[in-house]
Design an enzyme around this catalytic site. Structure first.
Site, PDB file in Angstrom:
ATOM      1  CB  CYS A   1      -0.940  -0.148   1.096  1.00  0.00           C
ATOM      2  SG  CYS A   1      -1.673   1.502   1.695  1.00  0.00           S
TER       3      CYS A   1
ATOM      4  CB  CYS B   1       0.434   1.623   4.042  1.00  0.00           C
ATOM      5  SG  CYS B   1      -1.195   1.339   3.889  1.00  0.00           S
TER       6      CYS B   1
END
Length: 104
Positions: free
Chosen positions: A29, A32
């Site tokens: 991600c 993230c």
């Protein structure tokens, strides 16, 4: 220092007498990865005042289901083991710090 959340230790982490922040993330991600250094700084700044932990969604599907994690990164703030707030997406460090400060 961030703790790593697992299916076997989440109850222990949430039993803390301090506020708990859990960062739900995944290695694949991009947002993230952008949020990770901010969460690390928060962990250092709030050491001893709050518990900061990371939960890899790929390793903890049961936890993710129980907290309704649909998008990542998701930050969930806990007080006395109960969810008090959550944010989804990359958020400014000042916002995270303010939310944790309010829980202390």
């Amino acid at each position: 220092m961030e703790k790593i959340v697992t299916e076997s230790n989440i109850a222990e982490i949430l039993a803390s007498d301090k506020p708990v922040l859990i960062d739900f993330w995944a290695t694949w991600c991009g947002p993230c990865r952008a949020l990770a250094p901010i969460v690390e700084e928060i962990a250092e700044e709030f050491d001893g005042k709050a518990v900061v932990a990371k939960c890899n969604v790929d390793d903890c599907s049961g936890i993710c289901m129980s907290y309704g994690i649909r998008n990542i990164p998701t930050l969930i703030y806990f007080k006395d083991g109960k969810v008090v707030e959550r944010t989804v997406g990359v958020v400014p460090k000042a916002d995270i710090a303010a939310k944790l400060t309010n829980l202390i």
